[in-house]
Design an enzyme around this catalytic site. Structure first.
Site, mmCIF file in Angstrom:
data_model
loop_
_atom_site.group_PDB
_atom_site.id
_atom_site.type_symbol
_atom_site.label_atom_id
_atom_site.label_comp_id
_atom_site.label_asym_id
_atom_site.label_seq_id
_atom_site.Cartn_x
_atom_site.Cartn_y
_atom_site.Cartn_z
ATOM 1 N N HIS A 20 2.893 -33.279 -0.063
ATOM 2 C CA HIS A 20 4.318 -33.584 -0.127
ATOM 3 C C HIS A 20 5.011 -33.257 1.190
ATOM 4 O O HIS A 20 5.041 -32.107 1.626
ATOM 5 C CB HIS A 20 4.933 -32.766 -1.269
ATOM 6 C CG HIS A 20 6.377 -33.033 -1.524
ATOM 7 N ND1 HIS A 20 7.348 -32.074 -1.395
ATOM 8 C CD2 HIS A 20 7.023 -34.161 -1.908
ATOM 9 C CE1 HIS A 20 8.525 -32.573 -1.694
ATOM 10 N NE2 HIS A 20 8.360 -33.833 -2.000
ATOM 11 N N HIS A 62 13.736 -36.693 4.946
ATOM 12 C CA HIS A 62 14.021 -36.599 3.514
ATOM 13 C C HIS A 62 15.511 -36.585 3.205
ATOM 14 O O HIS A 62 16.000 -37.368 2.397
ATOM 15 C CB HIS A 62 13.374 -35.347 2.924
ATOM 16 C CG HIS A 62 13.720 -35.127 1.483
ATOM 17 N ND1 HIS A 62 14.821 -34.394 1.085
ATOM 18 C CD2 HIS A 62 13.137 -35.574 0.352
ATOM 19 C CE1 HIS A 62 14.886 -34.390 -0.230
ATOM 20 N NE2 HIS A 62 13.882 -35.102 -0.710
#
Length: 253
Positions: A20, A62
């Site tokens: 991730h 992100h």
């Protein structure tokens, strides 16, 4: 049913790891060092986030704001590519990474070609440009695009099915009707909802299954559960710990 997409495989492991935001424990998230370390440790996939700049370029980031992981401030979409590339995206993590830049999608595709697969989480994208960048980089066998159902249908249409798409499946979605409507190449399922019967259903339809095991689910007992259920990929924030657990389980060497 045979799967349409047979992704690049840097290993022969039956269960593959998705790191991730890259190896974010060891390097700044979503940066080249975080990807490079995943490659060095034999991780098969990295999950990366895509956003658009003010002037329409895709960057790997992100948050919708620059504040947390750069020395800039404000919304990503309010800054040009040149402004974003001038920022320090590593100093917040450690002095060792001071001066590390935010990656463009083009740079990322070029760097990862023949080395590691990419799970591209589309936070904000321009579909035509996204498809063109992936196909021009000849990365159709190393990328899965994750996003809304509407976006993924557009990616399939624009790419003429040459780019794999993945969407979230939830247990309140009827399996048969949902698959017929969405037609995904892969599905993401939150760890508590991963069962053998669900995995077997998707596999019969040629669909890859990814178990999302982030946060409170990111621990050995959950990893073992989703492995036993038959998942293909596990998304984790603890890739090295997961690799060791899978090794103990006899899955990795």
């Amino acid at each position: 049913m045979q799967r349409k997409f047979l992704f690049f495989s840097p290993s022969n492991h039956s269960v593959q790891i998705i790191a991730h935001r890259g190896m974010k424990q060891l390097a700044p998230e979503n940066t080249k060092p975080a990807i490079k370390k995943a490659i060095e440790f034999g991780i098969e996939w990295v999950e990366l986030d895509i956003r658009l700049t003010k002037d329409g370029h895709h960057v790997i980031l992100h948050d919708n704001r620059l504040d947390r992981i750069t020395n800039g401030k404000g919304l990503v979409e309010e800054h040009t590519l040149a402004e974003i590339l001038a920022l320090d995206a590593g100093g917040w993590f450690s002095p060792e990474y001071a001066g590390e830049r935010i990656l463009t999608l083009k740079e990322t595709l070029e760097f990862c070609s023949g080395k590691i697969n990419l799970y591209l989480d589309c936070k904000q994208v321009e579909p035509v440009r996204l498809v063109n960048e992936i196909l021009q980089a000849k990365m159709g066998n190393q990328v899965v695009v994750y996003g809304s159902v509407d976006l993924l249908k557009e990616i399939k249409r624009l790419s003429q099915g040459r780019i794999a798409v993945m969407v979230k499946w939830r247990p309140d979605f009827d399996l048969k009707d949902w698959v017929s409507s969405v037609n995904p190449d892969a599905v993401e399922i939150d760890a508590p909802f991963v069962t053998r019967s669900v995995c077997e259903f998707f596999h019969r339809h040629g669909i890859w299954v990814e178990a999302k095991t982030l946060g409170n689910w990111d621990k050995p007992e959950v990893w073992v559960k989703v492995v036993d259920a038959g998942t293909d990929w596990i998304q984790t924030g603890l890739p090295l710990e997961l690799a060791n657990t899978l090794k103990d389980y006899g899955i990795r060497r």
